[in-house]
Motif scaffolding. Sequence first.
Motif, PDB file in Angstrom:
ATOM      1  N   ASP A 280      -3.925  -6.565  -4.550  1.00 12.35           N
ATOM      2  CA  ASP A 280      -5.154  -6.870  -3.816  1.00 12.35           C
ATOM      3  C   ASP A 280      -5.502  -8.353  -3.916  1.00 12.35           C
ATOM      4  O   ASP A 280      -5.947  -8.969  -2.945  1.00 12.35           O
ATOM      5  CB  ASP A 280      -6.314  -6.023  -4.334  1.00 12.35           C
ATOM      6  CG  ASP A 280      -6.139  -4.540  -4.023  1.00 12.35           C
ATOM      7  OD1 ASP A 280      -5.415  -4.220  -3.063  1.00 12.35           O
ATOM      8  OD2 ASP A 280      -6.704  -3.710  -4.752  1.00 12.35           O
TER       9      ASP A 280
ATOM     10  N   GLN B 283       0.005   8.809  -1.779  1.00 13.44           N
ATOM     11  CA  GLN B 283      -0.904   9.710  -2.475  1.00 13.44           C
ATOM     12  C   GLN B 283      -1.840  10.430  -1.511  1.00 13.44           C
ATOM     13  O   GLN B 283      -2.260  11.556  -1.770  1.00 13.44           O
ATOM     14  CB  GLN B 283      -1.696   8.922  -3.515  1.00 13.44           C
ATOM     15  CG  GLN B 283      -0.846   8.462  -4.688  1.00 13.44           C
ATOM     16  CD  GLN B 283      -1.523   7.396  -5.529  1.00 13.44           C
ATOM     17  OE1 GLN B 283      -2.511   6.787  -5.104  1.00 13.44           O
ATOM     18  NE2 GLN B 283      -1.008   7.160  -6.728  1.00 13.44           N
ATOM     19  N   VAL B 284      -2.149   9.790  -0.391  1.00 13.68           N
ATOM     20  CA  VAL B 284      -3.042  10.391   0.604  1.00 13.68           C
ATOM     21  C   VAL B 284      -2.267  11.217   1.621  1.00 13.68           C
ATOM     22  O   VAL B 284      -2.635  12.355   1.945  1.00 13.68           O
ATOM     23  CB  VAL B 284      -3.849   9.295   1.328  1.00 13.68           C
ATOM     24  CG1 VAL B 284      -4.671   9.898   2.467  1.00 13.68           C
ATOM     25  CG2 VAL B 284      -4.757   8.575   0.343  1.00 13.68           C
TER      26      VAL B 284
ATOM     27  N   GLN C 204       1.210  -1.462  -8.336  1.00 16.38           N
ATOM     28  CA  GLN C 204       0.006  -1.731  -7.562  1.00 16.38           C
ATOM     29  C   GLN C 204      -0.864  -2.839  -8.162  1.00 16.38           C
ATOM     30  O   GLN C 204      -1.747  -3.366  -7.490  1.00 16.38           O
ATOM     31  CB  GLN C 204      -0.839  -0.459  -7.455  1.00 16.38           C
ATOM     32  CG  GLN C 204      -0.199   0.662  -6.658  1.00 16.38           C
ATOM     33  CD  GLN C 204      -0.172   0.372  -5.171  1.00 16.38           C
ATOM     34  OE1 GLN C 204      -1.176   0.452  -4.493  1.00 16.38           O
ATOM     35  NE2 GLN C 204       1.002   0.012  -4.671  1.00 16.38           N
TER      36      GLN C 204
ATOM     37  N   MET D  54       0.817  -1.227   0.000  1.00 14.65           N
ATOM     38  CA  MET D  54       0.000   0.000   0.000  1.00 14.65           C
ATOM     39  C   MET D  54       0.846   1.271   0.000  1.00 14.65           C
ATOM     40  O   MET D  54       0.324   2.374   0.193  1.00 14.65           O
ATOM     41  CB  MET D  54      -0.917   0.011   1.233  1.00 14.65           C
ATOM     42  CG  MET D  54      -1.945  -1.100   1.268  1.00 14.65           C
ATOM     43  SD  MET D  54      -3.143  -0.969  -0.099  1.00 14.65           S
ATOM     44  CE  MET D  54      -2.559  -2.313  -1.165  1.00 14.65           C
TER      45      MET D  54
ATOM     46  N   ARG E 275      -0.251   4.052  -2.553  1.00 14.86           N
ATOM     47  CA  ARG E 275      -1.588   4.557  -2.231  1.00 14.86           C
ATOM     48  C   ARG E 275      -1.544   5.450  -0.994  1.00 14.86           C
ATOM     49  O   ARG E 275      -2.176   6.506  -0.964  1.00 14.86           O
ATOM     50  CB  ARG E 275      -2.554   3.396  -2.004  1.00 14.86           C
ATOM     51  CG  ARG E 275      -2.818   2.563  -3.252  1.00 14.86           C
ATOM     52  CD  ARG E 275      -3.791   1.443  -2.958  1.00 14.86           C
ATOM     53  NE  ARG E 275      -3.837   0.483  -4.053  1.00 14.86           N
ATOM     54  CZ  ARG E 275      -4.539  -0.639  -4.028  1.00 14.86           C
ATOM     55  NH1 ARG E 275      -5.249  -0.945  -2.948  1.00 14.86           N
ATOM     56  NH2 ARG E 275      -4.532  -1.462  -5.053  1.00 14.86           N
ATOM     57  N   ARG E 276      -0.791   5.027   0.007  1.00 12.58           N
ATOM     58  CA  ARG E 276      -0.698   5.836   1.218  1.00 12.58           C
ATOM     59  C   ARG E 276       0.059   7.133   0.946  1.00 12.58           C
ATOM     60  O   ARG E 276      -0.273   8.188   1.503  1.00 12.58           O
ATOM     61  CB  ARG E 276      -0.008   5.035   2.323  1.00 12.58           C
ATOM     62  CG  ARG E 276      -0.908   4.008   2.984  1.00 12.58           C
ATOM     63  CD  ARG E 276      -1.983   4.642   3.833  1.00 12.58           C
ATOM     64  NE  ARG E 276      -1.424   5.369   4.960  1.00 12.58           N
ATOM     65  CZ  ARG E 276      -1.143   4.803   6.142  1.00 12.58           C
ATOM     66  NH1 ARG E 276      -1.393   3.515   6.349  1.00 12.58           N
ATOM     67  NH2 ARG E 276      -0.636   5.521   7.112  1.00 12.58           N
TER      68      ARG E 276
ATOM     69  N   ASP F  96       5.225  10.705  -9.578  1.00 14.45           N
ATOM     70  CA  ASP F  96       4.459  10.239 -10.729  1.00 14.45           C
ATOM     71  C   ASP F  96       4.874  10.995 -11.984  1.00 14.45           C
ATOM     72  O   ASP F  96       5.023  10.398 -13.061  1.00 14.45           O
ATOM     73  CB  ASP F  96       2.970  10.423 -10.463  1.00 14.45           C
ATOM     74  CG  ASP F  96       2.120   9.932 -11.633  1.00 14.45           C
ATOM     75  OD1 ASP F  96       2.079   8.700 -11.856  1.00 14.45           O
ATOM     76  OD2 ASP F  96       1.529  10.776 -12.326  1.00 14.45           O
TER      77      ASP F  96
END
Length: 302
Positions: A202, A168-169, A198, A162, A165-166, A179
């Motif tokens: 999942d 990006q937040v 990524q 993750m 994703r983390r 990016d």
Amino acid sequence: MSAVERRPRAPTSFLLSTGLVAVIATVMAGCASPFPNTGNQRVAGGPIVYTKLGHGDPTVVLQSGFGDGRQPWAAVVQALRKDHSVFAYDRPGYGESTATPPVPRNPCGIAKELHELLHSAGIQPPYVLVGHSIGGLYQYAYSRLYPEEVAGIVLVDATHPMHLRRMQVDVPLMANALDSMSRRVFRGMMQAEFLQQQDCVDALLQKPRPDVPVRVLTRTVYSPMESASGFEDMVHGLEPNWLPLVGGKELRPIEGAGHYIQRDKPQAVVQAIEEVVKEARERTPPSPETALGSRPGTPPAR
């Protein structure tokens, strides 16, 4: 020096793990691998080159980080080769591997590629999987795809599934800059690995986790920029989640080590690998022939 190594080496494992897009350096020092090439697998575009040294089971399989060939493991391999069997390779597009295979460059695709390479090289499982940075993510993927082939796992400041994703937040400015760099600067396999990191992670959660000895090593040295930006806090927030993912019991922070723990504190990595190998051997039951031959008064099986 290969054509691959003449390209700018700015983005590296350090860059991917830390997100420090201002760091543009040639991490791949030197023009040739310090490892002897003991074999290769011919695929589209050229060979995937590897090194197999030492002896004994289980084989220790090293996976490098983003942009790296085998070189960062030099001190670790030198320490292990006397008493252990060690396998290291250059992923396609790095070091001396000029292959351009059609295999997806996501964690699952690279794990499958390594699986095929090990089997084509005649190296029998189970393996102790060791991965640095995004190479740790790839070894995690291998452990979920082929759990029956895994004897142990050692993560060396590994990139968490993750991570992006983390970022990006929690650290959006850094994520956006990285990016942008990935699309303007990265090329070939490096760009593909970054953009696909990524993909498939999942789905891995639905697959079985091997019950094997594990060590999770983390760095303790961060730059002022990493600390001030919130990046260090983000990484520390993700680190404990590695334990349920791979089955580890505790994190092992390595004092005085930055992202390249295998360079800064190689003995800490060697110690973790040797601990896992020892535990893996203790878990392996003796073969029927060995058990029969070891009984008093019983001749060895022929």
